[in-house]
Design an enzyme around this catalytic site. Structure first.
Site, PDB file in Angstrom:
ATOM      1  N   ASP A 116      38.706  45.406  36.745  1.00  0.00           N
ATOM      2  CA  ASP A 116      38.002  44.347  37.481  1.00  0.00           C
ATOM      3  C   ASP A 116      37.720  43.179  36.529  1.00  0.00           C
ATOM      4  O   ASP A 116      37.003  43.339  35.543  1.00  0.00           O
ATOM      5  CB  ASP A 116      36.688  44.942  38.026  1.00  0.00           C
ATOM      6  CG  ASP A 116      36.111  44.132  39.156  1.00  0.00           C
ATOM      7  OD1 ASP A 116      36.575  42.994  39.379  1.00  0.00           O
ATOM      8  OD2 ASP A 116      35.189  44.633  39.825  1.00  0.00           O
ATOM      9  N   ASP A 135      41.370  39.836  41.934  1.00  0.00           N
ATOM     10  CA  ASP A 135      40.926  40.095  40.555  1.00  0.00           C
ATOM     11  C   ASP A 135      40.613  41.564  40.280  1.00  0.00           C
ATOM     12  O   ASP A 135      39.896  41.874  39.338  1.00  0.00           O
ATOM     13  CB  ASP A 135      39.672  39.256  40.271  1.00  0.00           C
ATOM     14  CG  ASP A 135      38.540  39.582  41.237  1.00  0.00           C
ATOM     15  OD1 ASP A 135      38.767  40.345  42.186  1.00  0.00           O
ATOM     16  OD2 ASP A 135      37.428  39.062  41.033  1.00  0.00           O
ATOM     17  N   GLU A 136      41.138  42.470  41.088  1.00  0.00           N
ATOM     18  CA  GLU A 136      40.679  43.857  41.019  1.00  0.00           C
ATOM     19  C   GLU A 136      41.794  44.802  41.453  1.00  0.00           C
ATOM     20  O   GLU A 136      42.516  44.525  42.405  1.00  0.00           O
ATOM     21  CB  GLU A 136      39.504  43.973  41.994  1.00  0.00           C
ATOM     22  CG  GLU A 136      38.736  45.224  41.981  1.00  0.00           C
ATOM     23  CD  GLU A 136      37.700  45.183  43.101  1.00  0.00           C
ATOM     24  OE1 GLU A 136      37.264  46.262  43.495  1.00  0.00           O
ATOM     25  OE2 GLU A 136      37.356  44.095  43.588  1.00  0.00           O
TER      26      GLU A 136
END
Length: 420
Positions: free
Chosen positions: A13, A103-104
């Site tokens: 993350d 983003d993860e």
DNA sequence: TCTGGGGTCCTAGGACCC
DNA sequence: TCTGGGGTCCTAGGACCC
């Protein structure tokens, strides 16, 4: 040791992603409290968070909390590019990568141990490469299940690694706040706190019936399973979307027919275009109207023939909005309009009939098979022109809304690829 | 000064069918 | 005379996630 009992799931993350990218692109912003966004905070740097600034917060409130806060307009294209670069690095360690958002991602490195070493070593190597090659801070949780890995990455932030060994899971979870459980937000947290439950340990010790009472049957069961550390979710590709929608915040505007018509026209054009691009049509149309004070109502309708034509969708949505407004005659101002299409199916051959072969004669109402088919033919032509000459090159009636967008079009494009 | 955009899932009541 | 239980679909609202 059995395969499933090893801690080989990673949750990676990126920290304060949008804000970190801005600080990467502009060194003058580094180590300063910054927020990405305009009227609302889309992302806040850790420096800003220490003042209490958080995503989703109105800008005036953020400035109140942090007078030195610098607001930055987003560089949305860079977010996409840098997010993709990080995912490429993750993919170089294992093909079993499940991207959850821009983003993860979850990874299963069970098959990569021989090549790269134990999971903790892999996590360290990933972080080092992302820092060196992209320049962004990344936190990673390592555990036996997705849920545990996700909790671990939250605990690891900012810019850290947390490994939860299978024999240490119970101890790891016991002291953590219930809000770290996926699906427990502010409301549930408050409800649990009122019952004296604040930690995951206390939650795990509570009787199942009490949880059902507090949270409802479905979430109660799910939460009990997670608190008891049972998580059946596997890492794999995301399911296809089950609905598609678009919304537009309007500030605080008088609820004129012209505003409603033009905004719905814009939203339906977007949604229908995306449906056609995905080769989908939907049977249920939902409109949401929001009034000042975040009070919102929805109206929905299901139709026999799945819809993907812009004009048909616009007619249905307009009718639904009119019904919602008629039920709330006391409201004279709007703050948001939204359109969503669900119960998606693959359009049938009927919709692909060429324009000149459509049945003719009797007048046809909205939603009728041949009307939608004819409109779909028109839409396909519009789609083709737009694909070549850009989205603004051709369209339906002038769209008043788009002259005064509250957010950049680039943000919509990004959000539609990756909710964030 | 009152808050982005795009989603998923759950609950509850009512209609309708067998 | 007017009753039962189960299943499905629809609509409205809401919590939650990123």
């Amino acid at each position: 040791m059995a395969f499933a009992t090893a801690a080989t799931v990673l949750h990676a993350d990126l920290d304060a992603f949008y804000a970190s990218v801005e600080q990467l692109l502009d060194p003058a912003l580094r180590r300063r409290p910054i927020a990405v966004g305009g009227g609302v905070v889309l992302a806040a740097s850790y420096e800003a968070r220490s003042y209490g600034v958080a995503a989703g917060m109105p800008a005036w409130r953020a400035r109140q909390l942090c007078p030195g806060l610098a607001f930055v307009a987003g560089h949305f294209g860079d977010y996409q590019r840098l997010g993709d670069e990080v995912m490429d690095i993750l993919g170089s360690f294992t093909p079993f990568v499940e991207r959850v958002s821009i983003d993860e991602a979850f990874l299963d490195v069970a098959g990569a141990l021989r090549l790269f070493g134990p999971p903790a070593t892999i996590a360290v190597a990933i972080r080092r490469r992302v820092r060196a090659e992209v320049g962004l801070p990344l936190s990673i949780g390592v555990a036996r299940t997705k849920h545990l890995a996700k909790v671990a990455s939250q605990v690891a932030k900012p810019d850290g690694v947390v490994v939860v060994a299978p024999e240490a899971e119970h101890e790891f979870l016991a002291g953590l706040p219930v809000g770290l459980i996926w699906g427990v937000g502010p409301v549930m947290q408050a409800r649990l706190a009122a019952a004296g439950i604040r930690t995951i340990g206390e939650l795990a010790a509570a009787p199942g019936a009490a949880l059902d009472q507090l949270l409802g049957r479905a979430l109660g069961g799910k939460v009990a399973a997670l608190a008891a550390n049972v998580d059946p979710r596997q890492i794999g590709p995301a399911r296809p979307a089950s609905s598609m929608g678009a919304q537009a915040a309007l500030g605080r505007r008088r609820a004129t027919p012209e505003l409603v018509r033009s905004t719905l026209g814009y939203l339906c054009d977007r949604v229908a275009g995306r449906l056609r691009a995905a080769q989908r049509a939907g049977r249920t149309v939902t409109v949401r109207v929001r009034f000042p004070g975040m009070r919102s109502v929805t109206r929905s309708a299901s139709v026999a023939m799945p819809v993907c034509a812009t004009l048909t969708l616009t007619e249905i949505a307009t009718g639904l909005a009119a019904a919602a407004l008629a039920d709330h005659r006391g409201e004279h101002e709007l703050t948001l309009l939204a359109v969503s299409v669900s119960h998606l199916v693959v359009p049938t051959m009927q919709l692909e009939l060429p324009l000149e072969r459509r049945p003719s004669g009797r007048p046809q109402g909205p939603g009728s098979r041949s009307t939608d088919a004819a409109r779909w033919g028109l839409d396909r032509s519009v789609d083709a022109v737009r694909a070549r000459f850009g989205p603004a090159s051709v369209g339906y009636a002038a769209v008043v809304f788009s002259e005064d967008p509250r957010v950049p079009e680039a943000f919509r494009e990004l959000a539609q690829r990756h909710p964030s």
